[in-house]
Design an enzyme around this catalytic site. Structure first.
Site, PDB file in Angstrom:
ATOM      1  N   CYS A 190     -33.884  27.296   1.508  1.00 57.14           N
ATOM      2  CA  CYS A 190     -35.127  27.939   1.092  1.00 57.14           C
ATOM      3  C   CYS A 190     -35.276  27.810  -0.409  1.00 57.14           C
ATOM      4  O   CYS A 190     -34.734  28.610  -1.172  1.00 57.14           O
ATOM      5  CB  CYS A 190     -35.164  29.413   1.504  1.00 57.14           C
ATOM      6  SG  CYS A 190     -36.794  30.117   1.267  1.00 57.14           S
ATOM      7  N   LEU A 191     -35.931  26.764  -0.820  1.00 56.43           N
ATOM      8  CA  LEU A 191     -36.180  26.533  -2.237  1.00 56.43           C
ATOM      9  C   LEU A 191     -37.669  26.210  -2.330  1.00 56.43           C
ATOM     10  O   LEU A 191     -38.134  25.279  -1.677  1.00 56.43           O
ATOM     11  CB  LEU A 191     -35.311  25.353  -2.728  1.00 56.43           C
ATOM     12  CG  LEU A 191     -35.457  24.964  -4.193  1.00 56.43           C
ATOM     13  CD1 LEU A 191     -35.024  26.110  -5.106  1.00 56.43           C
ATOM     14  CD2 LEU A 191     -34.621  23.724  -4.501  1.00 56.43           C
TER      15      LEU A 191
END
EC number: 2.3.2.34
Lengths: 443, 182
Positions: free
Chosen positions: B110-111
């Protein structure tokens, strides 16, 4: 009078009025003549890319305008959901090639028209195929495919000492629709903005933050996206890649999405929505397709006949509420990776003696380039090949040997293109190798 | 505007004159990735591995953080650059099992710049720095691994121990982690 000519006198009477008379709105260099209609009917070769919503309309429009040598390419097969607007297809055709069925329909219905179908991907053909057309018109729903076609026709341009050879230009007319909105544009390779110049115009795909869909879903789409992105790869229920056309696959996603939505008290997950999210479906509107295809076909006609100035160069259309159109000139991007590059010619005195390291040295020492750390790649036999990149250890180690090979040993030929990236230039440069020794042989 | 078809009388029939060396040209994605790769400026904690040096579109990134919770660990990410790059971001997966609030057991990361905040002006370098930052400053606000995030916010000491346990190889709660120390 041949049998072909006789009825055509009457058949194309309306077009002849435009092509055989001068008028105040004509192209300034337009010379009315009966030969122009003959050109359309006998030799003008058009490629229609895509035989879907826009493609069906385009084929019908072009064929009824007199174009006879039409080719159509589409890799898709007919689906039930196409039938409401892709009017060349019937229920019995479901599962068959769109290109083939469309071509047969037009050939059967419009006397004398010879549509040639190609049931394959655009990438299956090489430049010999694309070069054989006068004009290419696209009715596509994918950005990747547009960029590919665009790159292809740009690569067909030939420059002699930096001056574009106009006979290598194949104009591209591109249409696109999304619901009640559409656009049509004319791209004259090397002269006007290309697909790549205006890439920012395409909206990015809707994506949701991964953490939101994983932990704090609020929309039915979040639940579906979670099942698609996280659960499918994890559980891989059918041991296959997710196929949006497989009812079993979509059914599985639907069920799991419902469960997940229930967990988070979210309502609104429907089978149709699941299908839409999985396949990125945007509702298609038949009338929008008809308008945009009409505009595109008109542009093809204008370009083929030179009777009028073509669209300059981007038209947007919106009929959500009333009808709105606006036309503007999309500008070329100075540093467009695809069209701003006039491949620079690099003279190679002796390709059998010149080694890759000599070439790199030239790029670093030559006054015009003065590069620092150029990375070089090329394509050999249609495949990418890394010649040398010094900045990445794992690549450097395995391309180091290339430095001492001659250009010929590396598979490079007279006319080969090499891509050079260096910190001193904002983008990768394309160099076209010109072997001087082979010139001598040819003379 | 040039008049295009003064050239129209020309006949086109398939095998129009092939020009010497006019071979398949590199795609826009290819041109761009060549630039990105040549200008990769990796922090000293990162290395890349290209299984096939001719294929710049798929490679691995190895991060060995030299400070923070994950010091002494070794984490491998796979990068797949698609034909629509840089219009679309590359697909990045973490191949090492890691106890991390922003990376799940399937390797999803999750970036923000890998998904919703991707812009074509960003480069592979931007992603490398983004990933490195994740190891220095795990972000419990937007978790993928909720349990890890909760531990990080409520008990940093325990979080640190869990990270160590996971990196040495073993169970954290009911999840087993493979050893990934340097």
């Amino acid at each position: 009078m041949t049998e072909a000519q006789e009825p055509s006198q009457k058949r194309w009477a309306h077009l002849r009025k435009i092509l055989e008379r001068p008028g105040p709105f004509c192209h300034p260099e337009f010379e009315p003549s009966p030969e122009i209609m003959d050109f359309i009917v006998t030799s003008c070769k058009i490629l229609v890319v895509g035989a879907g919503g826009l493609g069906c309309e385009l084929l019908k429009d072009l064929a009824l305008m007199g174009f006879k040598q039409i080719h159509v390419i589409d890799m898709d097969t007919i689906d039930l959901s196409n039938l409401n607007r892709q009017f060349l297809f019937r229920q019995k055709d479901i599962g068959q090639s769109k290109a083939k069925v469309a071509a047969e329909f037009i050939n059967r219905r419009i006397p004398g028209c010879q549509v040639t179908p190609h049931f394959c991907k655009i990438q299956d053909y090489d430049e010999g195929f694309y070069r054989s057309f006068h004009i290419i018109v696209c009715g596509l729903d994918s950005i990747v495919a547009r960029r590919w076609i665009n790159g292809m026709i740009m690569s067909l341009l030939c420059y002699e000492d930096g001056v574009l050879d106009n006979s290598t230009i194949i104009p591209l007319v591109d249409g696109g629709t999304e619901g009640f909105k559409g656009n049509a544009r004319v791209i004259v390779p090397g002269n006007s903005a290309c697909v790549e110049c205006t890439l920012d115009l395409y909206p990015p795909q809707v994506t949701y933050p991964l953490c939101t869909i994983a932990n704090t879903p609020r929309l039915p789409e979040h639940c579906i996206e979670y099942v698609k992105v996280v659960m499918w790869p994890k559980e891989n229920p059918f041991n296959a890649a997710l196929d949006g056309d497989d009812t079993q696959h979509v059914g599985w996603i639907y069920e799991k999405s419902l469960e997940r939505a229930a967990q988070f008290n979210i309502t609104g997950v429907t089978y149709r929505l699941v299908q839409g999210v999985v396949k990125n479906i945007i509702p298609a509107v038949a009338s929008t397709n008809a308008v945009i295809a009409g505009v595109c076909a008109t542009e093809v006609f204008k370009i083929a006949t030179s009777c009028c100035l073509p669209l300059n160069n981007y038209m947007v259309f919106n009929d959500v509420d009333g009808i709105y159109t606006y036309t503007y000139t999309a500008e070329r991007k100075d540093n467009c990776v695809v069209c701003s590059q006039v491949p620079q010619t690099l003279l190679i005195p002796d390709a059998t003696k010149m080694k890759l390291k000599d070439l790199i040295q030239t790029l670093c020492e030559d006054e015009t380039y003065q590069m620092k750390n150029p990375g070089l790649t090329t394509t050999v036999g249609g495949k990418n090949k890394t010649l040398y990149i010094s900045t990445i250890k794992s690549i450097e180690e395995r391309t180091r040997d290339n430095l001492n090979k001659s250009l010929v040993e590396l598979g490079l030929k007279d006319g080969s293109e090499i891509m050079v990236a260096d910190a001193t230039t904002p983008m990768t440069l394309v160099f076209c190798l010109k072997f001087q020794s082979s010139d001598v042989e040819m003379n | 505007m040039i008049k295009l078809f003064s050239l129209k009388q020309q006949k086109k029939d398939g095998e129009a004159s092939p020009r010497p060396g006019n071979q398949k040209k590199a795609s826009a994605a290819q041109l761009r990735i060549t630039k990105d790769i040549n200008e990769l400026n990796l922090p000293k904690t990162c290395t890349t591995e290209f299984p096939d040096p001719d294929d710049l579109l798929s490679f691995k990134l190895v991060i060995c953080p030299d400070e923070g919770f994950y010091k002494t660990g070794r984490f491998v990410f796979s990068f797949k650059v698609g034909p629509n790059y840089p219009h679309e971001p590359p697909k990045v997966k973490c191949e090492t099992q890691v106890y991390h609030p922003n990376i799940d057991q399937q390797g999803n990361v999750c970036l923000n710049i890998l998904r919703e905040d991707w812009k074509p002006v960003l480069t592979i370098n931007s992603i490398v720095y983004g990933l490195q930052y994740l190891f220095l400053e795990p972000n419990p606000e937007d978790p993928l691994n909720k349990e890890a995030a909760e531990v990080l916010t409520t008990n940093r000491r325990l979080f640190e121990q869990n990270v160590q346990k996971a990196m040495r190889g073993g169970y954290v709660g009911s999840t087993y982690f493979d050893r990934c120390l340097k």
